[in-house]
Enzyme design. Structure first.
Site, short mmCIF file in Angstrom:
data_model
loop_
_atom_site.label_atom_id
_atom_site.label_comp_id
_atom_site.label_asym_id
_atom_site.label_seq_id
_atom_site.Cartn_x
_atom_site.Cartn_y
_atom_site.Cartn_z
N ASP A 91 72.14 -9.49 35.21
CA ASP A 91 71.68 -8.33 35.99
C ASP A 91 72.58 -7.15 35.64
OD1 ASP A 91 70.19 -10.37 37.12
OD2 ASP A 91 70.56 -9.75 39.19
N LYS A 153 65.13 -4.33 39.41
CA LYS A 153 65.82 -4.78 40.63
C LYS A 153 66.23 -3.58 41.45
CE LYS A 153 70.11 -7.23 41.91
NZ LYS A 153 71.23 -8.03 41.38
N LYS A 182 62.71 -7.74 41.53
CA LYS A 182 63.74 -8.39 42.34
C LYS A 182 64.19 -7.44 43.43
CE LYS A 182 68.38 -10.47 42.23
NZ LYS A 182 69.47 -11.00 41.38
#
Length: 228
Positions: A91, A153, A182
Site C-alpha cells: 500500500d 484506497k 479499499k
C-alpha cells in the site's frame, strides 16, 4: 452479510509506531485464525511475519507512509525491498503536493514505477481523501485507473480523517472496472464495515472488525459456560 465474509475482506492492520514483534505476532495469529484478507504491518516486520505465517496468511505493508513525499526512487526501493522480504501486497501513499499542483502526470508515472517495483504483487494506492477536494478525488480515480495499480484506497488513518461513505461512492462511480476499492481509517462498527462493502469496497483496512469478532466469540463462550 456473514461475519466470516466480512473478515475475508479485511486487511487486519497494525501500523502504530510503538508496535513490537509480539504485537505483530498477535496480529498474525488473529489473521490466521479469522481468515482475513491480509495483515497490514510495518515494513520492518515483513520478513519475520512471512517466516512466521508462511503461506497461511498474505502479508501487506506500507511505503511512503504516511505522508507520501518520499522520492519516487525511494518508494520504488521500499516496494522492491518489501516484496523481496516476502510482502504479498504493498500500500503506497501518493505525493499529495503533486495533486495539489495539478501535476497528475507525475503522480501517475510514480504509481506506475512503484507497480513495476512490486514485481507482480498487488499495489494499493492511498490518496488520503481527507486532504483532497471531490474534484481531486475524481481526478485521482482516473490517474489510478491509468497507472496499472490494483486498488485505490481512501486513507492512511494517520491524517485528519479516515474513510467516508461519500469517498467510496465517488470511487465506485469514477474508477475503471479493473480497479478495486479499499476503505481504511476509522471503520468502527460492523454496520459501517458492511455499508462500505455494499457501496463497493472490496477491502477494509481495519483492526476493529477482528476485535469485534473476538468479542462476539468471547460472549458466546461465556454464555455457553454460564458465565452470565
Amino acid at each position: 452479510m456473514e461475519l466470516s465474509e466480512m473478515l475475508a475482506k479485511c486487511d487486519h492492520t497494525l501500523l502504530k509506531q510503538t508496535a513490537t514483534w509480539e504485537d505483530i505476532k498477535g496480529i498474525c495469529d488473529d489473521g490466521m485464525k479469522y481468515h482475513v484478507a491480509s495483515v497490514c504491518i510495518p515494513a520492518c516486520f515483513v520478513k519475520q511475519a512471512k517466516a512466521y505465517a508462511g503461506d497461511r496468511l498474505p502479508i501487506c505493508t506500507v511505503i511512503g507512509f504516511p505522508n507520501g513525499y518520499d522520492t519516487t526512487a525511494a518508494k520504488c526501493f521500499m516496494a522492491s525491498d518489501a516484496v523481496d522480504n516476502g510482502a504479498d501486497e504493498v500500500d503506497m501513499v501518493i505525493n499529495i503536493g503533486w495533486v495539489k499542483e495539478g501535476n497528475y502526470d507525475a503522480v501517475r508515472e510514480e504509481i506506475a514505477a512503484v507497480k513495476a517495483a512490486c514485481k507482480g504483487k498487488l499495489l494499493k494506492v492511498i490518496i488520503e481523501t481527507c486532504l483532497l477536494t471531490d474534484d481531486e478525488k475524481i481526478a485521482m480515480c482516473k490517474v489510478v485507473s491509468d497507472s496499472g495499480a490494483d486498488y485505490i484506497k481512501t486513507s492512511t488513518g494517520f491524517s485528519t480523517a479516515g474513510a467516508t461513505f461519500h469517498d467510496v461512492e465517488i470511487f465506485a462511480k469514477y474508477v475503471a472496472p479493473h480497479v478495486k476499492i479499499k476503505a481504511a481509517g476509522g471503520i468502527s462498527s460492523l454496520d459501517d464495515a458492511q455499508k462500505f462493502i455494499e457501496l463497493g469496497a472490496s477491502r477494509l483496512g481495519t483492526s476493529r472488525v477482528v476485535k469485534l469478532a473476538k468479542a462476539l466469540e468471547a460472549g458466546r463462550e461465556a454464555e455457553n459456560d454460564g458465565s452470565y
